[in-house]
Design an enzyme around this catalytic site. Structure first.
Site, PDB file in Angstrom:
ATOM      1  N   CYS A   1       0.640  -1.134   0.093  1.00  0.00           N
ATOM      2  CA  CYS A   1       0.181   0.024  -0.036  1.00  0.00           C
ATOM      3  C   CYS A   1       0.901   1.364   0.087  1.00  0.00           C
ATOM      4  O   CYS A   1       2.136   1.120   0.618  1.00  0.00           O
ATOM      5  CB  CYS A   1      -0.822  -0.095   1.188  1.00  0.00           C
ATOM      6  SG  CYS A   1      -2.191  -0.999   1.330  1.00  0.00           S
ATOM      7  N   ASP A   2       0.389   2.479  -0.434  1.00  0.00           N
ATOM      8  CA  ASP A   2       1.042   3.539  -0.443  1.00  0.00           C
ATOM      9  C   ASP A   2      -0.104   4.556  -0.727  1.00  0.00           C
ATOM     10  O   ASP A   2      -0.986   4.729  -1.623  1.00  0.00           O
ATOM     11  CB  ASP A   2       2.027   3.676  -1.375  1.00  0.00           C
ATOM     12  CG  ASP A   2       3.072   4.998  -1.104  1.00  0.00           C
ATOM     13  OD1 ASP A   2       4.161   4.413  -0.352  1.00  0.00           O
ATOM     14  OD2 ASP A   2       2.903   6.129  -1.567  1.00  0.00           O
ATOM     15  N   SER A   3       0.335   5.925   0.044  1.00  0.00           N
ATOM     16  CA  SER A   3      -0.761   6.755  -0.013  1.00  0.00           C
ATOM     17  C   SER A   3      -0.207   8.002  -0.383  1.00  0.00           C
ATOM     18  O   SER A   3       0.857   8.282  -0.156  1.00  0.00           O
ATOM     19  CB  SER A   3      -1.502   7.145   1.273  1.00  0.00           C
ATOM     20  OG  SER A   3      -2.277   5.935   1.917  1.00  0.00           O
TER      21      SER A   3
ATOM     22  N   GLY B   1      -2.951   3.514  -3.062  1.00  0.00           N
ATOM     23  CA  GLY B   1      -2.697   2.525  -3.956  1.00  0.00           C
ATOM     24  C   GLY B   1      -2.754   1.000  -3.145  1.00  0.00           C
ATOM     25  O   GLY B   1      -2.117   0.838  -2.437  1.00  0.00           O
TER      26      GLY B   1
END
Length: 405
Positions: free
Chosen positions: A76-78, A113
């Site tokens: 995950c990445d924000s 994501g």
């Protein structure tokens, strides 16, 4: 009695984010955490949303490349988008102040994501969750105070909705958890696509002893002799901790009662109702139903935590070690049995196989250090009346870890 290690899929979170881990734990999922090590600063994409998705994919793939066994890996990445510009972690106080001023009274979109890679089916799913965030107007005093906490320096977009920055978020449109760092509804849908139902990931009690098991537990585990030997070894390592002890997986209370006889005040927790019924007789008023990975105690409230024959039962000891560190006061101690699965080898003078079990001392030392728990003492005791296939009763190592800041 069931073994969750066989029933629950191996689920890996490829992220160092405490917020993502906490979100999953609160939803009943205890992931294995493996940090990807991806350098986020030099990655570009055609849009902020695509950037979040690319970073999530790179994280998942980096962790998958290190695996030696099958797993389902979530990366995950924000990224916060305002006026088409992507904002990740600011890194410095000056950058955080500039961004917070630009965000004040404005509206942005928080993109997270998600990349799910299932090694067994060789499927890779890439999805994007996007939530609209309306920010309150901030004063210069509020911005300076918020930056001084350090929180906005290490989070995407320089804000949190679940932390100190919560009061500065006026409203959101969309999935709240997506803003925290992982969209639970989106993840549930992705898991279903690779054949994993959401309830399959729920953390189940490890070896939940039923009535029959509880009834014969003491007599099949060495009885009072072994319990007394274990309590003496634990007591020796407790030292001057004030005599107040929290025992994890207290079971029937047989060891806890021996610790009380040695002058300790013992409180115990366990997940098995059948075991707790017996523990309440030995430790009346001092036992409760609780998960060792989610202790119902405030931070830094315990002088000592004890775990006797617990860690070797776990699929992953990481969550328990994190909770132990959380509830221990600075200088408090964690005393635990180790190498139980190799007790026969120890008794025969052979070297335990490192990493074979979750109570492997080499594994515990490395993991505990991540939570400020440092090995500073050890002893052994003889498991009386429990020799199994060896010429002598097994010898159990006991280790003491001290909580340091």
């Amino acid at each position: 009695m069931t073994d969750p290690k066989r029933d629950r899929p191996r689920f890996v979170l490829a992220s160092a984010s405490p917020a993502r881990l906490k979100t999953l734990r609160s939803a009943g999922v205890e992931p294995e955490v493996i940090v990807s090590g991806v350098d986020e600063d030099h990655i570009t994409a055609e849009s902020p949303g695509e950037l979040a998705r690319v970073l999530a994919t790179l994280k998942a793939r980096a962790v998958v490349a290190t695996l030696t066994d099958h797993a389902t890996v979530l990366g995950c990445d924000s990224v916060l988008e305002i006026d088409g510009v992507a904002y990740g972690k600011p890194g410095t106080p000056d950058a955080a102040r500039e961004r917070l001023r630009a965000m004040s009274g404005r509206t942005g979109v928080l993109h997270t994501g998600h990349c799910l890679f299932d090694t067994r089916t060789k499927q890779e799913l890439r999805e994007l969750g996007s939530t609209t965030v309306h920010f309150a107007e901030l004063t210069e005093e509020e911005i300076d105070a918020y930056v001084a906490t350090g929180e906005p320096l290490v989070v995407a977009g320089s804000f949190t909705v679940d932390g100190i920055g919560g009061p500065f978020v006026r409203a959101i449109e969309g999935d709240y958890h997506n803003v925290v760092g992982v969209s639970l509804p989106l993840l549930r849908t992705m898991l279903a696509q690779v054949g994993i139902s959401w309830p399959a990931l729920w953390e189940q009690p490890h070896f939940a002893y039923d009535e029959d098991e509880a009834a014969k537990y003491d007599e099949t585990r060495g009885g009072p002799d072994r319990a007394r030997a274990a309590a003496l070894a634990v007591h020796e390592l407790l030292g001057s901790t004030g005599g107040r002890v929290l025992e994890l997986a207290v079971g029937t209370g047989i060891v806890g009662a021996e610790l009380v006889a040695l002058g300790n005040l013992v409180h115990g927790v366990d997940l098995s109702p059948a075991m707790l019924r017996r523990a309440r007789i030995r430790l009346p008023g001092h036992v409760a139903a609780a998960d060792a990975a989610q202790l119902p105690f405030a931070d830094r409230r315990c002088d000592a935590v004890v775990a006797v024959w617990l860690l070797h039962l776990l699929a992953d000891s990481d969550a328990v070690l994190a909770e132990v560190a959380r509830v221990l006061r600075p200088g408090g101690v964690f005393v635990t049995t180790a190498e139980k699965s190799e007790a026969g080898r120890v008794a025969d003078g052979r070297t335990p196989k490192e990493g074979r079990s979750e109570d492997s001392l080499a594994l515990l030392v490395a993991r505990a250090a991540r939570y400020g728990l440092v090995l500073d003492g050890a002893t052994t005791f003889v498991g009386h009346n429990q020799a199994r296939g060896t010429t002598a009763d097994p010898v159990y190592p006991v280790a003491r870890f001290r909580r340091v800041d």
